[in-house]
Design a protein around this motif. Structure first.
Motif, PDB file in Angstrom:
ATOM      1  N   ASN A 312       0.829  -1.213   0.000  1.00  0.00           N
ATOM      2  CA  ASN A 312       0.000   0.000   0.000  1.00  0.00           C
ATOM      3  C   ASN A 312       0.862   1.262   0.000  1.00  0.00           C
ATOM      4  O   ASN A 312       0.538   2.248  -0.668  1.00  0.00           O
ATOM      5  N   ASP A 315       3.999   0.705  -3.382  1.00  0.00           N
ATOM      6  CA  ASP A 315       3.511   0.470  -4.737  1.00  0.00           C
ATOM      7  C   ASP A 315       4.525  -0.254  -5.632  1.00  0.00           C
ATOM      8  O   ASP A 315       4.836   0.220  -6.722  1.00  0.00           O
ATOM      9  N   LEU A 344      -4.428  -5.328   2.097  1.00  0.00           N
ATOM     10  CA  LEU A 344      -4.391  -4.497   0.897  1.00  0.00           C
ATOM     11  C   LEU A 344      -5.590  -3.552   0.827  1.00  0.00           C
ATOM     12  O   LEU A 344      -6.704  -3.909   1.226  1.00  0.00           O
ATOM     13  N   MET A 345      -5.357  -2.367   0.286  1.00  0.00           N
ATOM     14  CA  MET A 345      -6.469  -1.473  -0.030  1.00  0.00           C
ATOM     15  C   MET A 345      -7.365  -2.163  -1.062  1.00  0.00           C
ATOM     16  O   MET A 345      -6.889  -2.935  -1.904  1.00  0.00           O
ATOM     17  N   ARG A 348      -6.557  -2.565  -4.794  1.00  0.00           N
ATOM     18  CA  ARG A 348      -5.384  -3.358  -5.180  1.00  0.00           C
ATOM     19  C   ARG A 348      -5.686  -4.863  -5.250  1.00  0.00           C
ATOM     20  O   ARG A 348      -4.911  -5.615  -5.821  1.00  0.00           O
TER      21      ARG A 348
END
Length: 389
Positions: A312, A315, A344-345, A348
């Motif tokens: 996160n 990247d 994870l967001m 993603r």
């Protein structure tokens, strides 16, 4: 005007020679035609540059044996038998290695052994470095040390696994030879990004677990190692229990959740004297012992959560793992994957960066330390020093 033109021509020739040298170092056994295509050089320019590099005792051409096919095999560009050499000193928690490495990563000589963790081992290692200096003479251009600890300049500011604090590695430096010092996990990450599981990716996050977590972010083949070279100490991010104090002095470090100390704690055992060995033993029994399986799964899940948090923040295109991290991923893949995905967001999760095991294994730190040394040699100043009488 003439001197300026001559200087410009020399600079262009120097840049062309550097480009070919760097290509040969990164692609051992590539041919002259391979280098020309990759670098956009004409056949004539590639021939002229190669001829000069051979005359300078930097590269050689080696014709491979015939394979029975039609035509003659193209000669491969290789390290010159009288070319530059770097010495790599690898200091792990319990073992050491001293090696001589040539352009392209070829191993010319190696010694290894065990140590008790005392800084007195530097005297023994210094003797091995001096022996290589005697053996190779002016061919030895740099000493590059990789250490299982936090590094600033040439000082190991902290190596919890060995009990080191503020240990200067100057005893490894022969007179007149530059000394480079790096964290072993960071250098392993550099090697994985350039030559291993992350090769071809622009942004690579490398993580390794031995006693705690180390690693590095590598962007365009260059490590992002911070202002003092101590970057990549991911194990000291507060991804763990804030009630637990780490030997580094901080609380809640990720280190304490993913190695042999974490597994022993889950099993209700005292902290092991040798966390790496203890972790290996617990993982080895996980398939048949439910309690061990639970301990391994907890560590793998904690590793996955930390990976997700770093993805996160940083990247990367790909995440590479080595050491105990690889063992955890293999022994408990579901737990690691669930921890990774949960952290994870949301955006993603459809296409997260792949998490790949090491391609270089235990050779990663050695390879990365050699590459770091050659980075300082394959420069205009490095070529000028090599060509000096």
């Amino acid at each position: 005007m003439q001197p300026k033109t001559a200087h410009s021509a020399r600079a262009l020739r120097s840049q062309g020679a550097l480009a070919v040298l760097r290509y040969v170092h990164a692609h051992p056994s590539a041919t002259r035609a391979d280098a020309a295509r990759a670098l956009g050089l004409s056949s004539g320019s590639a021939t002229e540059i190669t001829t000069r590099l051979k005359a300078a005792r930097l590269v050689d051409e080696d014709t491979p044996p015939r394979t029975g096919g039609r035509g003659r095999p193209s000669p491969a560009l290789t390290a010159h038998p009288e070319g530059p050499v770097v010495c790599v000193v690898d200091i792990g928690h319990q073992r050491w290695r001293v090696a001589a490495i040539e352009l392209g990563g070829g191993l010319l000589a190696e010694d290894d052994g065990r140590h008790s963790g005392s800084p007195r081992i530097l005297g023994t290692l210094g003797d091995h470095v001096s022996a290589l200096r005697t053996r190779y003479g002016r061919r030895l251009r740099a000493v590059s040390a990789c250490v299982a600890g936090t590094v600033s300049g040439t000082t190991v500011v902290q190596a919890s696994g060995m009990g080191w604090r503020d240990v200067d590695l100057e005893p490894l430096k022969p007179p007149g030879i530059p000394l480079l010092v790096g964290n072993d996990a960071s250098l392993a990450g550099l090697a994985e990004a350039r030559r291993g599981a992350g090769a071809g990716a622009r942004v690579v996050l490398h993580l390794t677990v031995e006693v705690g977590v180390g690693g590095i972010l590598v962007v365009d083949g260059r490590p992002v190692d911070g202002a003092t070279g101590a970057g990549g100490e991911f194990g000291h991010m507060p991804f763990g229990d804030p009630a637990l104090e780490c030997p580094c002095g901080a609380r809640g470090c990720w280190d304490l959740e993913v190695d042999g100390r974490a597994m022993a704690r889950t099993l209700g055992r005292r902290a092991p004297r040798d966390p790496r060995t203890a972790a290996g033993q617990i993982i080895a029994t996980a398939a048949t012992v439910p309690a061990a399986r639970t301990a391994v799964a907890a560590a793998a899940h904690a590793l996955g959560r930390g990976i997700g948090a770093l993805v996160n923040a940083l990247d990367p295109d790909v995440v590479t793992l080595s050491g105990l991290a690889t063992d955890l991923a293999e022994a408990s893949p579901v737990a690691l994957e669930s921890g990774y995905t949960a952290a994870l967001m949301r955006y993603r999760r459809a296409a997260p960066p792949p998490v790949r095991p090491t391609a270089l294994g235990t050779q990663g730190p050695l390879t990365g330390a050699a590459d770091a040394a050659f980075d300082t040699l394959l420069t205009e100043d490095g070529l000028t020093a090599w060509n000096a009488p």
